[in-house]
Design an enzyme around this catalytic site. Structure first.
Site, PDB file in Angstrom:
ATOM      1  N   HIS A 401       0.817  -1.213   0.000  1.00 41.58           N
ATOM      2  CA  HIS A 401       0.000   0.000   0.000  1.00 41.58           C
ATOM      3  C   HIS A 401       0.852   1.266   0.000  1.00 41.58           C
ATOM      4  O   HIS A 401       0.617   2.200  -0.773  1.00 41.58           O
ATOM      5  CB  HIS A 401      -0.930   0.003   1.230  1.00 41.58           C
ATOM      6  N   ARG A 496     -14.446  11.381 -24.025  1.00 44.28           N
ATOM      7  CA  ARG A 496     -15.760  10.737 -23.909  1.00 44.28           C
ATOM      8  C   ARG A 496     -16.713  11.646 -23.137  1.00 44.28           C
ATOM      9  O   ARG A 496     -16.337  12.250 -22.140  1.00 44.28           O
ATOM     10  CB  ARG A 496     -15.639   9.403 -23.180  1.00 44.28           C
ATOM     11  N   ARG A 543     -16.180  13.427 -28.418  1.00 43.38           N
ATOM     12  CA  ARG A 543     -17.096  12.454 -29.021  1.00 43.38           C
ATOM     13  C   ARG A 543     -18.481  12.594 -28.413  1.00 43.38           C
ATOM     14  O   ARG A 543     -18.632  12.556 -27.190  1.00 43.38           O
ATOM     15  CB  ARG A 543     -16.588  11.026 -28.811  1.00 43.38           C
ATOM     16  N   GLU A 640     -16.117   2.807 -36.864  1.00 46.50           N
ATOM     17  CA  GLU A 640     -16.290   1.647 -36.001  1.00 46.50           C
ATOM     18  C   GLU A 640     -17.073   0.527 -36.674  1.00 46.50           C
ATOM     19  O   GLU A 640     -17.191  -0.570 -36.118  1.00 46.50           O
ATOM     20  CB  GLU A 640     -17.046   2.058 -34.728  1.00 46.50           C
TER      21      GLU A 640
END
Length: 772
Positions: A401, A496, A543, A640
């Site tokens: 940690h 995004r 986008r 896409e």
């Protein structure tokens, strides 16, 4: 969706499953050996908090809190946790949790199966941030009643003091971070640990593996100094090993409880992992990194000689260190007295007064610039760690940690010293070398720029590499923009909108229905400006909304969302926005507002376009709000769908400034492979010849027409794919934050290779002339 099996979720489901749950689902679908389980989604938590009125009570307690006042923060956190733990879960939800647990028992063939219950916050394990150890994990839980009880405790742990502090410090809105809970079959490991698929401190391309006896909690928590192995990724050769003094281990007692037990003397100095096990781990690490396309921080366990992977997440800090990085400081260090030594876990130098922390109540004595010394840090210590100039621990390895948090904070850290808390004197002055693992007597000046390998230093080195092909960065949320900008990227190839628009918890259509479009535009402007301002004048490609219906359905106002059998193939992207143009219109108004403010570095990118008429129609809406024509805004599309690549000339005729390949969907739609279906996951291949031909064809046509080309899919972070794209003539590559440096080097190498090949070809032609 209230409960989701691992088989039904993947890395794109962080909003409902949290980072841990989404990655466990992703690995399950990829065929990685993951113990079976399910996720109680963030929607279940949201309904619990809403229906019981807890949200209002919690946010009232958090209002105006100063997270740097440690004791006050801890008191508020305890009040909130107690509120949640004492509130009954509604019957319909508790019944659903119990039924899912019973179904898991049937699946694995054990009634009352023992499970681990693990918190999974919806903003954790992202490439931009690490929420290491902030929420709780409970082991060896058995029986439906106990499962329900500990699920509630996991929910409460979202408001641990350390978690509240981290969110405040990193500008994560408390109301926008939800929590899912992972319920997973318990692996009673004989040995366990952590594996980084690259060295997290130096960035070296070797597997760094830490292991100890019993459950992995001892390594992750830093309660032991584990064995540390460095393995050559290509040859599986063990490069070096450090045998740790493994004093204790986590095991199950006869009553089924997790206890800490002394390791037998004969095992303390015994090597945990054999060469064969190291090879198996290294190969698994390469497989996982290849699947994600970026270096990973993983947790593993061996039970009865079988390897299980318990977690994978992106490495959030990577450094680039050369042997000559010390420079003029080397001679200075040779003449200094080393007081104590350990493992260098987070590079850089830090000087200050020693403050020894024996328990959590002493954290307030850490002032700005002090050196924190403790046996091992815990997540509760993060607020104080933030104030320290360096961290020193007695226990722990390079993946504990203290090491992880220190690297993220950019604080020098030395772990596994053995007895620093006993040797060092309170208020004495020391200098910490976080790379070499040495603590020197006294305070003295060392040029940190020579040796500190935090992100900003690395960035300066990166930007010395000049490439014609631009290297941009993907940004998933505004909070991640500072770290993305620190990479020195040439702009944002993908911003995004989903996190900006959807994490407010309100369906975007509800703003329109409630005649509140201005509020939606305001939310978008406030979020987008954080990115475009930070990157200005570098381009930022925004986008427009691309959220499948299953992501809308959980929002306020999403009750009437249609149920789709496969939302990834359904009503999403530009096709939905043209059917509901008011949302797209609001997005265009937000961009127009920013242009009017003088931000001339914004491009608009339309997702999932398959026909030129969609681009034409979107431009008509943009014209209505004054966004088109505009001299300062570029208009582009995501490629896409195969149809978009094959008919790219028709899109160019409509009017196109740029395109960007979304290879995740392009692969899915080209190969008829559902990337969320584990039965066909082996057939998902972004390097399939068909994908490469589509990309090459579209780049060729765009280059001829003067249209910019880029890639923002996962393949844009994979070096050997990037080499092919540069050969094809792509204009830019947009990578994940942690891959920018590697991609920049790959691009430079690929460009140099092209130049060399051209020179050789020219030379060969000249040589032929001698014999003409």
């Amino acid at each position: 969706m209230f409960v989701a099996r691992f088989e039904d979720i993947g890395k794109n489901n962080i909003d409902i499953a949290g980072g841990k749950g989404a990655n466990l689902g992703e690995m399950t679908q990829a065929g990685i050996p993951v113990p079976p389980g399910f996720v109680i989604t963030s929607k279940t938590y949201d309904i619990f908090m809403t229906n019981t009125g807890l949200y209002k009570k919690v946010y009232k307690l958090l209002d105006g809190i100063d997270v740097n006042e440690t004791k006050k923060l801890q008191k508020v956190a305890e009040k909130i946790k107690q509120l949640i733990i004492e509130t009954e879960i509604p019957n319909e939800l508790s019944t659903l949790i119990s039924e899912s647990y019973n179904a898991l028992g049937i699946k694995v063939g054990h009634d009352d199966v023992e499970v681990a219950i693990r918190s999974s916050a919806t903003a954790e394990d992202l490439p931009e941030a690490s929420f290491a150890g902030q929420q709780d994990t409970f082991l060896h839980i058995k029986g439906a009643e106990q499962v329900v009880e500990y699920v509630r405790k996991c929910w409460a742990s979202l408001f641990e003091a350390r978690a509240i502090f981290y969110r405040e410090e990193n500008n994560f809105d408390h109301s926008k971070v939800y929590i899912a809970v992972v319920v997973q079959e318990m692996v009673e490991s004989e040995k366990a640990g952590v594996m980084f698929t690259v060295n997290p401190s130096t960035g070296e391309d070797v597997a760094l593996i830490e292991g100890s006896w019993g459950l992995g909690e001892s390594v992750v928590s830093g309660s032991v100094t584990p064995d540390t192995y460095n393995v050559d990724k290509k040859t599986n050769k063990l490069l070096n090993v450090t045998i740790g003094d493994k004093k204790t281990m986590y095991v199950k007692d006869k009553g089924g409880n997790t206890i800490i037990k002394d390791v037998p003397d004969s095992m303390k100095k015994q090597r945990v992992l054999s060469d064969e096990e190291l090879t198996e781990l290294n190969e698994m690490g390469k497989r996982i990194q290849s699947h994600y396309g970026a270096p990973q921080d993983t947790e593993w366990a061996f039970h009865k000689d079988t390897l299980y992977m318990l977690q994978s997440r992106p490495i959030t800090t990577l450094n680039d260190v050369s042997d000559s990085s010390v420079g003029s400081g080397e001679n200075e260090l040779e003449n200094r007295t080393v007081v104590v030594s350990g493992l260098g876990a987070s590079p850089g130098f830090g000087s200050g007064e020693v403050k020894i922390i024996n328990n959590i109540d002493e954290l307030d004595k850490i002032k700005d610039g002090d050196i924190m010394v403790t046996i091992m840090t815990t997540p509760d210590m993060v607020p104080a760690m933030k104030r320290a100039n360096a961290i020193i621990t007695d226990e722990g390895g390079i993946t504990c940690h203290a090491a992880i948090i220190s690297r993220e904070l950019g604080i020098p850290c030395v772990v596994g010293t053995g007895d620093a808390s006993e040797i060092l004197v309170e208020d004495s002055k020391v200098t910490v070398d976080g790379k070499r693992g040495s603590i020197y007597e006294g305070i003295f000046a060392v040029d940190n720029n020579q040796d500190n390998t935090n992100l900003s230093t690395t960035t300066n080195a990166q930007t010395d590499i000049i490439t014609v092909t631009e290297v941009k960065v993907n940004v998933s949320m505004p909070e991640a923009a500072p770290k993305a900008a620190a990479t020195g990227a040439d702009g944002v190839g993908l911003l995004r909108t989903e996190h900006m628009m959807l994490t407010d918890g309100v369906h975007p259509k509800k703003f329109i229905v409630d005649d509140n479009e201005d509020e939606l535009v305001k939310i978008l402007v406030e979020n987008i400006i954080k990115v475009v301002d930070l990157f200005h004048p570098k381009p930022v490609w925004y986008r427009t909304l691309d959220a499948p219906t299953d992501e809308f359905i959980t929002l306020k106002g999403g009750e009437n969302e249609p149920h789709e059998h496969n939302p990834m193939l359904g009503w999403r992207g530009i096709r939905r926005e043209l059917d509901e143009p008011d949302i797209l219109r609001a997005e265009f108004k937000a961009v127009k507002t920013l242009l009017d403010k003088g931000y001339d570095n914004i491009g608009v990118m339309l997702p999932l376009v398959q026909h030129p008429n969609e681009l034409k129609h979107a431009k008509e809406i943009a014209t209505e709000v004054g966004l088109v024509p505009h001299k300062d805004v570029d208009f582009g599309i995501m490629v896409e769908i195969p149809a978009a690549a094959i008919t790219i000339e028709d899109f160019i005729d409509v009017g196109l400034d740029f395109i960007s390949f979304g290879t995740n969907d392009l692969t899915q739609y080209s190969l008829a492979v559902d990337r969320n279906n584990e039965l066909v996951a082996a057939h998902y291949n972004e390097e399939h010849p068909a994908i490469m031909k589509l990309i090459k064809y579209a780049i060729k046509k765009c280059n001829a027409a003067g249209v910019k080309t880029s890639i923002c899919g996962q393949a844009g972070s994979v070096p050997h794919i990037v080499e092919k794209l540069v050969e094809f003539g792509i204009t830019s590559v947009s990578a994940n934050t942690d891959a920018v440096e590697a991609v920049r080097k790959t691009v430079a190498r690929a460009e140099q290779k092209l130049i060399l090949n051209a020179a050789r070809a020219s030379l060969n032609n000249d040589d032929d002339d001698l014999f003409d």
